[in-house]
Motif scaffolding. Structure first.
Motif, short mmCIF file in Angstrom:
data_model
loop_
_atom_site.label_atom_id
_atom_site.label_comp_id
_atom_site.label_asym_id
_atom_site.label_seq_id
_atom_site.Cartn_x
_atom_site.Cartn_y
_atom_site.Cartn_z
N GLN A 195 -1.18 7.20 -7.52
CA GLN A 195 -0.42 5.98 -7.80
C GLN A 195 0.81 5.95 -6.92
O GLN A 195 1.36 7.00 -6.56
CB GLN A 195 -0.02 5.91 -9.27
CG GLN A 195 -1.20 5.84 -10.23
CD GLN A 195 -0.75 5.78 -11.68
OE1 GLN A 195 0.43 5.92 -12.00
NE2 GLN A 195 -1.71 5.58 -12.59
N MET A 196 1.25 4.74 -6.58
CA MET A 196 2.46 4.59 -5.78
C MET A 196 3.05 3.20 -5.98
O MET A 196 2.34 2.27 -6.40
CB MET A 196 2.17 4.84 -4.30
CG MET A 196 1.25 3.83 -3.67
SD MET A 196 1.00 4.11 -1.88
CE MET A 196 0.14 5.66 -1.89
N VAL A 197 4.35 3.08 -5.69
CA VAL A 197 5.07 1.81 -5.77
C VAL A 197 5.69 1.54 -4.42
O VAL A 197 6.37 2.42 -3.84
CB VAL A 197 6.15 1.86 -6.87
CG1 VAL A 197 6.93 0.54 -6.91
CG2 VAL A 197 5.52 2.12 -8.24
N THR A 198 5.48 0.34 -3.89
CA THR A 198 5.99 -0.03 -2.58
C THR A 198 6.61 -1.42 -2.63
O THR A 198 6.38 -2.19 -3.56
CB THR A 198 4.87 -0.01 -1.51
OG1 THR A 198 3.92 -1.04 -1.81
CG2 THR A 198 4.17 1.34 -1.48
N GLU A 199 7.38 -1.71 -1.59
CA GLU A 199 7.90 -3.06 -1.40
C GLU A 199 7.13 -3.81 -0.32
O GLU A 199 7.44 -4.96 -0.03
CB GLU A 199 9.39 -3.00 -1.02
CG GLU A 199 10.27 -2.43 -2.11
CD GLU A 199 11.73 -2.41 -1.72
OE1 GLU A 199 12.03 -2.75 -0.54
OE2 GLU A 199 12.58 -2.05 -2.56
N ASP A 200 6.14 -3.13 0.23
CA ASP A 200 5.31 -3.73 1.27
C ASP A 200 3.96 -4.10 0.66
O ASP A 200 3.40 -3.36 -0.17
CB ASP A 200 5.12 -2.73 2.41
CG ASP A 200 4.57 -3.40 3.67
OD1 ASP A 200 4.13 -4.57 3.57
OD2 ASP A 200 4.55 -2.75 4.73
N SER A 201 3.39 -5.19 1.11
CA SER A 201 2.11 -5.66 0.57
C SER A 201 0.92 -5.00 1.23
O SER A 201 -0.23 -5.32 0.88
CB SER A 201 2.00 -7.18 0.75
OG SER A 201 2.06 -7.53 2.13
N VAL A 202 1.15 -4.06 2.16
CA VAL A 202 0.07 -3.38 2.86
C VAL A 202 0.27 -1.87 2.73
O VAL A 202 1.38 -1.36 2.97
CB VAL A 202 0.02 -3.77 4.35
CG1 VAL A 202 -1.10 -3.03 5.07
CG2 VAL A 202 -0.14 -5.27 4.51
N VAL A 203 -0.79 -1.16 2.34
CA VAL A 203 -0.76 0.30 2.25
C VAL A 203 -2.00 0.85 2.95
O VAL A 203 -3.01 0.15 3.11
CB VAL A 203 -0.70 0.80 0.79
CG1 VAL A 203 0.60 0.38 0.12
CG2 VAL A 203 -1.91 0.30 0.01
#
Length: 432
Positions: A195-203
């Motif tokens: 699991q992860m949290v990002t501010e970018d819409s692409v991982v």
């Protein structure tokens, strides 16, 4: 077959706008070519679905049907588009040529029908030339798509390679830029414990094991909005999205375990270990040379594991080659296995002949021995005095058991066994 539009009652009395009856008749006459509903239709397009508060665009264009030979009229000002969009709020409307576009906003979620029809420009009571209908979905959540891509191009949907980087992107659907000032936060769950949290819409993510996984994404959007009382408030919208992924491994090869030398009429088992992800389709065939299998050359078999056993019995000696082809939903591979077949020491096909021959020889030997014994007994009766050489040999070899006459033999037996009665009685002589 074309049908003319009859002059409506509104035209007979007075056209809308106070125009004289002659003008309405001329408009109806000019509209006559369009009076057949089966020859024309409306094409409707929309950029929905949309979230509540966002503006949605709906367009309608008057076109001839595919099988129609009629041409559209050049003067587009003769026609008018009529819309029904309640309870959606109309924010704008434009007409250009034989098309019309409206902009609406929905403040509550739901599915709202929007209908449109075309009539004469100054005769709204006239028979419609064409009708159109569309349902516009409005939701209180964010609208978008979760897109998964990989550099390797695969012909199967939702199938991807392990140990190869995946690009997972969230594409927001906001054609009216309603959320242009919003700040987004993305919470990812890849289904394998990561699991992860990002501010970018692409991982970018790399799965190391095979299996079916579900990528889940929760999106939160926040922005400031001026309220009716001139105060600012923080607005928030969320959305949950998911995508199912099937991670596979390419077939890196086939490991063949089995003998390379065997005899005819001996059952042989070959084990195939597939270095890849099942399920697989396996096809094999024996050939004189190791050549790839062509399509349709052998019957495919479905295999649900990474191992498979082949069994075969060779009837003819020679050199053979197992040509094996395997494929899964990602890739395919070939493998070969040479084997030499030697004649068996005991051939089942000719086993009966040696047995019959052996039995015949044994019977002949028995008959020979029987005839030989009978001949010897006859010779002994006819020639009681055997040759001296033979007698000497028999005496030396057989010992006391073979004597010259039967009387001597009986005498020896009597001496060795005292209980036997005498062989002859003495004859007494009496003189008178």
């Amino acid at each position: 077959m074309r049908s003319s539009i009859s002059e409506p009652r509104a035209c007979r009395e007075k056209a809308p706008g106070g125009e004289p009856q002659g003008t309405c008749r001329r408009l109806a006459a000019q509209l006559t070519p369009l009076g057949t509903l089966s020859l024309y239709e409306l094409n409707l397009t929309t950029d929905g679905p949309a979230t509540t508060g966002a503006e949605v665009t709906i367009s309608a264009s008057l076109v001839a049907k595919d099988n129609s030979s009629l041409a559209l009229p050049a003067d587009a000002h003769l026609y008018r588009f009529h819309w029904i969009h309640t309870p959606l709020v109309l924010t704008g409307k434009t007409e250009k040529g034989l098309s019309s576009t409206i902009h609406v906003v929905g403040h509550v979620p739901g599915e709202f029908p929007v209908s449109v029809w075309v009539t004469a420009a100054d005769c709204w009571m006239c028979q419609p030339v064409a009708r159109g209908f569309v349902v516009l979905p409005i939701t209180e959540f964010l609208v978008g798509d979760l897109v998964v891509t990989q550099n390797t191009s695969l012909p199967w949907p939702s199938s991807y390679l392990t140990k190869t980087v995946l690009k997972v992107s969230f594409l927001l659907h906001d054609p009216s830029n309603f959320l242009k000032t919003a700040v987004f936060l993305y919470s990812w769950d890849f289904g394998d414990g990561t699991q992860m949290v990002t501010e970018d819409s692409v991982v970018y993510y790399n799965y190391s094991i095979i299996g079916t996984f579900t990528v889940k994404l929760k999106v939160v959007a926040e922005w400031e909005e001026v309220k009716p009382d001139a105060t600012k408030g923080v607005m928030q919208k969320t959305g949950d999205f998911s995508a199912s992924l099937k991670l596979q491994e390419t077939l890196r090869g086939i490991q063949v375990l089995g003998p390379t030398l065997i005899q005819t009429f001996q059952k042989m088992t070959v084990t195939l270990n597939f270095l890849g992800s099942p399920p697989l389709t396996v096809c094999w065939r024996l050939k004189p040379e190791c050549l790839p299998l062509e399509e349709g050359e052998c019957h495919p078999v479905s295999v649900a594991s990474t191992a498979y056993n082949l069994t075969h019995t060779f009837r003819d000696p020679g050199d053979y080659c197992f040509s094996i082809r395997a494929e899964n939903v990602i890739s395919k591979t070939h493998q070969y296995h040479r084997i030499q077949v030697w004649p068996s020491r005991i051939q089942p096909a000719v086993f009966a002949f040696p047995c019959a021959t052996l039995i015949t020889v044994m019977l002949a030997f028995i008959m020979y021995m029987t005839l030989r014994n009978a001949t010897q007994q006859k010779d002994m009766v006819e020639n009681p005095e055997p040759p001296s050489g033979v007698r000497c040999c028999c005496q030396m070899c057989c010992g006391p058991f073979l004597l010259e006459t039967p009387s001597e033999y009986l005498e020896i037996v009597r001496e060795n066994h005292g209980l036997l009665p005498p062989l002859y009685k003495s004859v007494k002589t009496y003189t008178v």
